[in-house]
Design a protein around this motif. Structure first.
Motif, mmCIF file in Angstrom:
data_model
loop_
_atom_site.group_PDB
_atom_site.id
_atom_site.type_symbol
_atom_site.label_atom_id
_atom_site.label_comp_id
_atom_site.label_asym_id
_atom_site.label_seq_id
_atom_site.Cartn_x
_atom_site.Cartn_y
_atom_site.Cartn_z
ATOM 1 N N TRP A 18 3.797 9.177 3.649
ATOM 2 C CA TRP A 18 3.423 9.606 2.256
ATOM 3 C C TRP A 18 3.661 8.387 1.159
ATOM 4 C CZ3 TRP A 18 6.544 11.725 -2.255
ATOM 5 C CH2 TRP A 18 5.457 12.418 -3.190
ATOM 6 N N SER A 19 4.839 7.832 1.339
ATOM 7 C CA SER A 19 5.339 6.642 0.347
ATOM 8 C C SER A 19 4.221 5.239 0.604
ATOM 9 C CB SER A 19 6.744 6.254 0.783
ATOM 10 O OG SER A 19 7.637 7.285 0.511
ATOM 11 N N ARG A 20 3.682 5.350 1.821
ATOM 12 C CA ARG A 20 2.814 4.299 2.017
ATOM 13 C C ARG A 20 1.539 4.322 1.314
ATOM 14 N NH1 ARG A 20 -0.984 3.702 5.985
ATOM 15 N NH2 ARG A 20 -1.898 1.895 6.216
ATOM 16 N N LEU A 21 1.065 5.469 1.452
ATOM 17 C CA LEU A 21 0.057 6.063 0.593
ATOM 18 C C LEU A 21 0.080 5.574 -0.935
ATOM 19 C CD1 LEU A 21 -2.672 7.393 1.694
ATOM 20 C CD2 LEU A 21 -1.714 9.650 0.845
ATOM 21 N N ILE A 22 1.262 6.293 -1.562
ATOM 22 C CA ILE A 22 1.484 5.864 -2.778
ATOM 23 C C ILE A 22 1.397 4.439 -3.020
ATOM 24 C CG2 ILE A 22 3.001 6.289 -4.758
ATOM 25 C CD1 ILE A 22 3.849 8.943 -3.512
ATOM 26 N N ASN A 23 2.228 3.713 -2.356
ATOM 27 C CA ASN A 23 2.465 2.250 -2.620
ATOM 28 C C ASN A 23 1.063 1.534 -2.430
ATOM 29 O OD1 ASN A 23 5.208 2.183 -3.132
ATOM 30 N ND2 ASN A 23 5.727 2.026 -1.177
ATOM 31 N N LYS A 24 0.437 2.040 -2.016
ATOM 32 C CA LYS A 24 -1.074 1.304 -1.826
ATOM 33 C C LYS A 24 -1.865 1.458 -3.073
ATOM 34 C CE LYS A 24 -4.294 -0.339 1.107
ATOM 35 N NZ LYS A 24 -4.090 -1.620 1.848
ATOM 36 N N ALA A 25 -1.638 2.467 -3.932
ATOM 37 C CA ALA A 25 -2.231 2.608 -5.053
ATOM 38 C C ALA A 25 -1.326 2.009 -6.585
ATOM 39 C CB ALA A 25 -2.606 3.990 -5.592
ATOM 40 N N ARG A 26 -0.181 1.663 -6.053
ATOM 41 C CA ARG A 26 0.803 1.308 -7.185
ATOM 42 C C ARG A 26 0.046 0.151 -8.012
ATOM 43 N NH1 ARG A 26 6.895 0.900 -5.625
ATOM 44 N NH2 ARG A 26 6.476 -0.579 -7.216
ATOM 45 N N PRO A 27 -0.439 -0.761 -7.231
ATOM 46 C CA PRO A 27 -0.737 -2.124 -8.003
ATOM 47 C C PRO A 27 -2.116 -1.879 -9.020
ATOM 48 C CG PRO A 27 -0.457 -2.402 -5.748
ATOM 49 C CD PRO A 27 -0.562 -1.113 -5.964
ATOM 50 N N LEU A 28 -2.750 -0.860 -8.800
ATOM 51 C CA LEU A 28 -3.484 -0.223 -9.787
ATOM 52 C C LEU A 28 -3.285 0.536 -10.944
ATOM 53 C CD1 LEU A 28 -6.024 1.166 -7.009
ATOM 54 C CD2 LEU A 28 -5.963 -1.260 -7.914
ATOM 55 N N VAL A 29 -1.876 0.476 -11.219
ATOM 56 C CA VAL A 29 -1.298 1.241 -12.080
ATOM 57 C C VAL A 29 -0.877 0.227 -13.541
ATOM 58 C CG1 VAL A 29 0.271 2.929 -13.239
ATOM 59 C CG2 VAL A 29 -0.457 3.228 -10.825
ATOM 60 N N ALA A 30 -1.511 0.433 -14.579
ATOM 61 C CA ALA A 30 -1.236 -0.547 -15.570
ATOM 62 C C ALA A 30 0.207 -0.304 -15.969
ATOM 63 C CB ALA A 30 -2.135 -0.259 -16.813
ATOM 64 N N HIS A 31 0.638 -1.324 -16.923
ATOM 65 C CA HIS A 31 2.117 -1.268 -17.201
ATOM 66 C C HIS A 31 2.524 -0.078 -17.979
ATOM 67 C CE1 HIS A 31 5.941 -2.900 -18.323
ATOM 68 N NE2 HIS A 31 5.585 -3.064 -19.625
#
Length: 346
Positions: A253-266
């Protein structure tokens, strides 16, 4: 509500009718359900008959038989139909879904009473298109009602990415709340078409684009474009695999979340849902805590699942086999705030 029981019933049927009546009455008296056309009338897993789940969609009832051997619940399904047509005269159609039937059409649903199904419903002032026979589920999930309300109240001016969107209800809630733009992505084109119907029903003016693509492929493409979103929603299925990657809520599950984290703005947000029945809530919180050690992820709050899904104090007979605490249901919903390393000042 007058008693629906008569002396010709066996003791077991009498008790079952009585349980159905108690569970329905408490919902009819639940003021929180006044602003929705969709609610769970009976959740047998918690309210005494595992495998039988009944949801109301406007004037239609969806009765789902989840038993591995469907014939074991056939009588209860028929009995509920008799009960509800006397209890709620507003119900004009009954759709029965047999989850483990060999017949795919029976899995999607058989209309056993009435002649039509609703094409849309209302919840908290928002119109949602529905296709009750789209799949073996109902195309709309009442368990995320509180999350849709949170999204409606916290999306003003935000750019939103809804991953694993399915019929896009979470994304539609953000547009109603004033989101600046919405991107919905899912592999199921037919499900995304339902989200486009919801978009049209609400006469939105903000842009919504749908991407019928694999999550991992979409995430990689958006990252290469340096796309950023103020709010990213991840509501993945329990398990799936494509040539681009694997979804495994139990183990990755964490890997799935971390895949999208770079797409979140500051200083943006992520809504993350883990609905794996056999994943305890303590494990979900441990994974969030481990992500938080970097200093760039912070747990803000959980969103509870409504009482019509979890059962009420007077109706609950059994609890989930795996403890979801500190969440109140195996659908474990968390709001995370995200800080970007490239934006954070020392």
């Amino acid at each position: 509500m007058p008693s629906l029981l008569n002396q010709s019933f066996t003791k077991d049927k009498y008790q079952l009718f009585s349980r159905f009546q108690t569970c329905l009455e408490v919902r009819l008296n639940d003021a929180s359900l006044a602003r929705t056309d969709v609610y769970r009338c009976f959740n047998g897993y918690y309210e005494g008959l595992p495998g039988l789940v009944v949801d109301r969609y406007a004037d239609t009832l969806v009765v789902s038989n989840h038993a591995r051997k469907p014939e074991e619940l056939a009588e209860a399904v028929e009995l509920y139909g008799r009960f509800i047509t006397k209890s709620l005269p507003q119900v004009s159609s009954i759709l029965v879904k047999t989850r483990h039937s060999a017949d795919s059409e029976l899995r999607k649903g058989q209309l056993v009473f009435g002649s039509s199904l609703p094409e849309s419903i209302q919840e908290n002032g928002i119109a949602y298109a529905v296709d009750l026979k789209l799949n073996q589920d109902d195309s709309f999930y009442p368990d995320t009602r509180n999350l849709r309300l949170w999204l409606k109240e916290n999306s003003q001016g935000k750019t939103v990415l809804n991953c694993f969107a399915y019929t896009g209800t979470l994304g539609i809630a953000t547009l109603f709340g004033g989101a600046y733009s919405l991107t919905q992505t899912d592999l199921n084109e037919n499900a995304l078409a339902v989200s486009e119907r919801s978009y049209a029903l609400n006469l939105f003016t903000q842009p919504m684009r749908t991407l019928p693509m694999d999550y991992f492929k979409v995430a990689a493409a958006l990252k290469s474009q340096k796309a950023l979103f103020d709010l990213v929603i991840i509501d993945a299925p329990f398990f799936s695999r494509t040539r681009h990657g694997k979804v495994d809520l139990l183990n990755e599950w964490s890997r799935l979340i971390n895949k999208a984290r770079p797409l979140v703005a500051h200083e943006g947000y992520m809504v993350v849902i883990n609905n794996a029945l056999f994943t305890p809530g303590s494990q979900v919180m441990k994974e969030i805590e481990e992500m938080s050690t970097s200093g760039f992820v912070k747990f803000e709050q959980s969103i509870p699942v409504p009482a019509d899904i979890t059962g009420y104090p007077d109706t609950i007979v059994s609890r989930p086999s795996i403890d979801p605490a500190p969440f109140n249901h195996p659908t474990k919903i968390s709001i995370l705030s995200i800080t970007r390393k490239d934006e954070r000042t020392v």
